[in-house]
Structure formats: C-alpha cells, structure tokens
Scaffold this active site. Sequence first.
Site, PDB file in Angstrom:
ATOM      1  N   THR A 183      -9.246   4.319  -6.692  1.00  0.00           N
ATOM      2  CA  THR A 183      -9.085   3.985  -8.115  1.00  0.00           C
ATOM      3  C   THR A 183      -8.666   2.541  -8.329  1.00  0.00           C
ATOM      4  OG1 THR A 183      -6.829   4.813  -7.992  1.00  0.00           O
ATOM      5  CG2 THR A 183      -8.497   6.358  -8.803  1.00  0.00           C
ATOM      6  N   GLY A 229      -8.299  -1.685  -6.185  1.00  0.00           N
ATOM      7  CA  GLY A 229      -8.222  -2.568  -5.036  1.00  0.00           C
ATOM      8  C   GLY A 229      -9.249  -2.368  -3.929  1.00  0.00           C
ATOM      9  N   ARG A 242      -5.250   9.610  -7.703  1.00  0.00           N
ATOM     10  CA  ARG A 242      -4.499  10.488  -8.612  1.00  0.00           C
ATOM     11  C   ARG A 242      -4.831  10.220 -10.066  1.00  0.00           C
ATOM     12  NH1 ARG A 242       1.143   8.558  -6.575  1.00  0.00           N
ATOM     13  NH2 ARG A 242      -0.180   6.699  -6.639  1.00  0.00           N
ATOM     14  N   ASP A 266      -3.140  14.291  -4.799  1.00  0.00           N
ATOM     15  CA  ASP A 266      -2.115  13.433  -4.208  1.00  0.00           C
ATOM     16  C   ASP A 266      -2.117  13.688  -2.696  1.00  0.00           C
ATOM     17  OD1 ASP A 266       0.340  12.363  -3.284  1.00  0.00           O
ATOM     18  OD2 ASP A 266       1.263  12.655  -5.245  1.00  0.00           O
ATOM     19  N   SER A 311      -2.664  -2.666   8.494  1.00  0.00           N
ATOM     20  CA  SER A 311      -2.187  -3.905   7.871  1.00  0.00           C
ATOM     21  C   SER A 311      -1.695  -4.832   8.961  1.00  0.00           C
ATOM     22  CB  SER A 311      -1.018  -3.600   6.928  1.00  0.00           C
ATOM     23  OG  SER A 311      -0.389  -4.793   6.491  1.00  0.00           O
ATOM     24  N   TYR A 320       7.918  -0.271   5.084  1.00  0.00           N
ATOM     25  CA  TYR A 320       6.462  -0.460   4.961  1.00  0.00           C
ATOM     26  C   TYR A 320       5.874  -0.838   6.329  1.00  0.00           C
ATOM     27  CZ  TYR A 320       1.856  -2.072   3.580  1.00  0.00           C
ATOM     28  OH  TYR A 320       0.486  -2.234   3.490  1.00  0.00           O
ATOM     29  N   LEU A 344      -2.924 -10.598   3.465  1.00  0.00           N
ATOM     30  CA  LEU A 344      -2.753 -10.551   2.000  1.00  0.00           C
ATOM     31  C   LEU A 344      -4.082 -10.361   1.273  1.00  0.00           C
ATOM     32  CD1 LEU A 344      -0.226 -13.527   1.796  1.00  0.00           C
ATOM     33  CD2 LEU A 344       0.289 -11.158   1.170  1.00  0.00           C
ATOM     34  N   GLU A 379      -3.777  -4.375  -6.725  1.00  0.00           N
ATOM     35  CA  GLU A 379      -2.574  -3.943  -7.468  1.00  0.00           C
ATOM     36  C   GLU A 379      -1.386  -3.699  -6.524  1.00  0.00           C
ATOM     37  OE1 GLU A 379      -3.639  -0.627  -9.980  1.00  0.00           O
ATOM     38  OE2 GLU A 379      -5.261  -1.760 -10.915  1.00  0.00           O
TER      39      GLU A 379
HETATM   40  P1  NDP Z   1      -3.867  -0.724  -4.732  1.00  0.00           P
HETATM   41  O1  NDP Z   1      -2.516  -0.451  -5.293  1.00  0.00           O
HETATM   42  O2  NDP Z   1      -4.777  -1.598  -5.507  1.00  0.00           O
HETATM   43  O3  NDP Z   1      -4.612   0.655  -4.396  1.00  0.00           O
HETATM   44  C1  NDP Z   1      -3.944   1.726  -3.780  1.00  0.00           C
HETATM   45  C2  NDP Z   1      -4.783   2.992  -3.895  1.00  0.00           C
HETATM   46  O4  NDP Z   1      -4.094   4.050  -3.219  1.00  0.00           O
HETATM   47  C3  NDP Z   1      -4.982   3.425  -5.327  1.00  0.00           C
HETATM   48  O5  NDP Z   1      -6.315   3.825  -5.512  1.00  0.00           O
HETATM   49  C4  NDP Z   1      -4.038   4.612  -5.490  1.00  0.00           C
HETATM   50  O6  NDP Z   1      -4.619   5.550  -6.388  1.00  0.00           O
HETATM   51  C5  NDP Z   1      -4.058   5.196  -4.060  1.00  0.00           C
HETATM   52  N1  NDP Z   1      -2.863   5.989  -3.801  1.00  0.00           N
HETATM   53  C6  NDP Z   1      -1.581   5.572  -3.721  1.00  0.00           C
HETATM   54  N2  NDP Z   1      -0.759   6.610  -3.525  1.00  0.00           N
HETATM   55  C7  NDP Z   1      -1.545   7.722  -3.479  1.00  0.00           C
HETATM   56  C8  NDP Z   1      -1.278   9.099  -3.315  1.00  0.00           C
HETATM   57  N3  NDP Z   1      -0.025   9.556  -3.137  1.00  0.00           N
HETATM   58  N4  NDP Z   1      -2.308   9.967  -3.322  1.00  0.00           N
HETATM   59  C9  NDP Z   1      -3.566   9.516  -3.497  1.00  0.00           C
HETATM   60  N5  NDP Z   1      -3.891   8.225  -3.649  1.00  0.00           N
HETATM   61  C10 NDP Z   1      -2.879   7.335  -3.662  1.00  0.00           C
HETATM   62  O7  NDP Z   1      -3.597  -1.362  -3.294  1.00  0.00           O
HETATM   63  P2  NDP Z   1      -4.612  -1.822  -2.134  1.00  0.00           P
HETATM   64  O8  NDP Z   1      -6.010  -1.596  -2.508  1.00  0.00           O
HETATM   65  O9  NDP Z   1      -4.199  -3.179  -1.721  1.00  0.00           O
HETATM   66  O10 NDP Z   1      -4.153  -0.827  -0.972  1.00  0.00           O
HETATM   67  C11 NDP Z   1      -5.057   0.008  -0.254  1.00  0.00           C
HETATM   68  C12 NDP Z   1      -4.582   0.107   1.184  1.00  0.00           C
HETATM   69  O11 NDP Z   1      -4.626  -1.185   1.776  1.00  0.00           O
HETATM   70  C13 NDP Z   1      -3.138   0.600   1.357  1.00  0.00           C
HETATM   71  O12 NDP Z   1      -3.104   1.493   2.449  1.00  0.00           O
HETATM   72  C14 NDP Z   1      -2.374  -0.672   1.683  1.00  0.00           C
HETATM   73  O13 NDP Z   1      -1.225  -0.408   2.424  1.00  0.00           O
HETATM   74  C15 NDP Z   1      -3.428  -1.426   2.477  1.00  0.00           C
HETATM   75  N6  NDP Z   1      -3.233  -2.858   2.600  1.00  0.00           N
HETATM   76  C16 NDP Z   1      -3.137  -3.658   1.480  1.00  0.00           C
HETATM   77  C17 NDP Z   1      -2.997  -5.018   1.642  1.00  0.00           C
HETATM   78  C18 NDP Z   1      -2.825  -5.947   0.477  1.00  0.00           C
HETATM   79  O14 NDP Z   1      -2.319  -7.086   0.659  1.00  0.00           O
HETATM   80  N7  NDP Z   1      -3.223  -5.574  -0.735  1.00  0.00           N
HETATM   81  C19 NDP Z   1      -2.993  -5.635   2.973  1.00  0.00           C
HETATM   82  C20 NDP Z   1      -3.081  -4.712   4.065  1.00  0.00           C
HETATM   83  C21 NDP Z   1      -3.223  -3.380   3.867  1.00  0.00           C
HETATM   84  P3  NDP Z   1      -3.828   6.395  -7.499  1.00  0.00           P
HETATM   85  O15 NDP Z   1      -2.673   5.569  -7.957  1.00  0.00           O
HETATM   86  O16 NDP Z   1      -4.873   6.652  -8.545  1.00  0.00           O
HETATM   87  O17 NDP Z   1      -3.428   7.632  -6.767  1.00  0.00           O
HETATM   88  C1  8X3 Z   2      -0.067  -5.638   2.966  1.00  0.00           C
HETATM   89  C2  8X3 Z   2       0.062  -7.033   3.439  1.00  0.00           C
HETATM   90  O1  8X3 Z   2       1.775  -8.783   4.207  1.00  0.00           O
HETATM   91  O2  8X3 Z   2       2.257  -7.563   2.151  1.00  0.00           O
HETATM   92  O3  8X3 Z   2      -0.080  -4.724   4.001  1.00  0.00           O
HETATM   93  O4  8X3 Z   2       2.450  -6.475   4.286  1.00  0.00           O
HETATM   94  S1  8X3 Z   2       1.725  -7.472   3.530  1.00  0.00           S
END
Ligand code: NDP
Ligand code: 8X3
Length: 247
Positions: free
Chosen positions: A14, A16, A37, A57, A133, A146, A178, A182
């Site tokens: 939903t 990123g 969700r 979830d 990550s 984290y 990075l 969201e």
């Molecule tokens: P966003 O917040 O943009 O997206 C996170 C997604 O995870 C949303 O679609 C959210 O959907 C879903 N989500 C969160 N909690 C739940 C839950 N309990 N059940 C089901 N779905 C869930 O962040 P990113 O796109 O950046 O993050 C995606 C992944 O990438 C994560 O695992 C994050 O740790 C990882 N990551 C991100 C980095 C960054 O810098 N952005 C770098 C490295 C890794 P909804 O709220 O609708 O449930």
């Molecule tokens: C997300 C990147 O550097 O904020 O996993 O941990 S960082």
Amino acid sequence: MTHRAQRVLVTGATSGIGSACARAFHRAGWQVVVTGRRQERLDDLRAELGCSTLCFDVRDFAATEAALADQGVFDVVLNNAGLSRGLEPIWQGSLDDWNEMLDTNVKGLLHVTRVLLPGMVEAGFGHVINIGSIAGHEAYPNGAVYCASKHAVLAITQSMRKDTCGTGVKVSTVDPGLVHTEFSLVRFHGDQERADSTYDGMTPLRGEDVAATVLWVAEAPAHVNVAEVLLLPNDQASAGIVARKGK
Ligand code: NDP
Ligand code: 8X3
C-alpha cells in the site's frame, strides 16, 4: 505450448517499496497479489493494476493463514511489509514501538513464510525474497530494535536458504539503504519535518530503484539465485556515512 503468467505476492504494497514492486511486476507481465492493512489503498491499486488484494495484518497469524492458505503456490513471495518506530537511545525506547517492530518485521515475515513455504517446497519451485536493510548488516546508534529486527531477517533468510537447498525453492534478500518512502514518517510517528530531514542534502533511493532490483532477482534464470543484494544510494557508504550537500 501456452506460457503461464508468473504469480507474485507482495506484502505491504500500500506504500513505498511494496507498491513500486507491485507496479514493476505488473509491467513485466506478472499476475500480482498485493497485501496491506489499508483497504482504500488496496482498492486504488486494484483499480490501477487489476491485481488481487488481500487485507490483513501480518502480525496476526490466524488472519495471515486465513488470507493466504487457499492462494496456491506463488512463483515469488516478496516479504516486504515492515516498519521502524522511534530513533532514540535504548534506555528511552518504547515497549510498544519495540513490540510493533519485532512483531511485524520478524514474526510477520515468519507468519507469511510459514503459511506459503510448505506448498512451494512440495511443488518444487518458488522464490522467497525478503526485504532486509543495511540495518541488518550494521547496528547504528538509537536503532537497536529496528537493527535487531533486520539482523533477524538476514539470519532467517540465510537459514531458510540452507533449509530449502535442493528443494527447487530459492531464497534471497534485497537490503536497501535510505529509500524515500513513508518509512521515516512512520518511524517518527507522523512528524513530517523530522521525516523529511532524514534525506536532507542527499539523494536517497526511490521505491522504483528497489523494485527494479527485486524484479531482476526474481527473473534470474532458474539455475541462478541472486542470494543477497546490498543496494545503497550513491550518497551513502554505510548506515552512518551519508554525504550531505552543505553539511
Ligand atoms: P512504507 O511505510 O512506505 O511501507 C510499509 C508497508 O508495510 C506498507 O504498505 C504497510 O501497509 C505495510 N505494513 C506495515 N505494517 C504492516 C502489518 N502489520 N501488516 C501488514 N502490512 C504492514 O515503508 P517502505 O516501503 O520503506 O518499507 C518497506 C520495507 O522496506 C520494510 O520492511 C522496511 O523495513 C524496508 N526498508 C526500508 C528502507 C527505507 O529507507 N525506506 C530501507 C531498507 C529497508 P499498511 O500500513 O497498509 O498495512
Ligand atoms: C531503513 C534504512 O538506515 O533507516 O532500513 O535503517 S535505515
């Protein structure tokens, strides 16, 4: 011979990285099933891509099982759903934040995997791709829980790959630095100004950059497993070393 479209499950689509991956797989001709969700955002994605949607979830094993048990075997399961909460010294950390991160990033990934992997092993094909990550490679200050959750994702990925070796199932991880999504807004509980400052003076990755890599990992020939990818912005050398203009 007719060619069967490949099917991918993208958790956390939903926003990123997940939504970018859903779009990239759709463009490449895959059948896409997305989860999250927020039903409204799932509806928007269905309208845009014609994909299937599942609203649950990942922290709730019963809900995960109910949503996924009759989905059949996916060619790719992308365990992407995840989040961070807070960035403060360990002695100031919030138990609610810790539980949410561990329950989502570690147990949620395990829940989805536990439901879908048996069918993949039995079928003798499929690919689990986990989104880890750079925080799974380095523990940075104020990010203990984290970082622990993403270290756990790397350990789970590496053990799973050993468990599935010889079954035909591939296991990979794509570990970004990075990425502007969201993520920081969620980490800072909605504080937009603090979230924006994460990317001050540097060019982060976009969800689309991660998606291109995930698609490349997914589309490698059957005998090739791109097991681990560390994907950084050019302005980032490690978790703590980020080149910022004007700093
Ligand atoms: P966003 O917040 O943009 O997206 C996170 C997604 O995870 C949303 O679609 C959210 O959907 C879903 N989500 C969160 N909690 C739940 C839950 N309990 N059940 C089901 N779905 C869930 O962040 P990113 O796109 O950046 O993050 C995606 C992944 O990438 C994560 O695992 C994050 O740790 C990882 N990551 C991100 C980095 C960054 O810098 N952005 C770098 C490295 C890794 P909804 O709220 O609708 O449930
Ligand atoms: C997300 C990147 O550097 O904020 O996993 O941990 S960082």
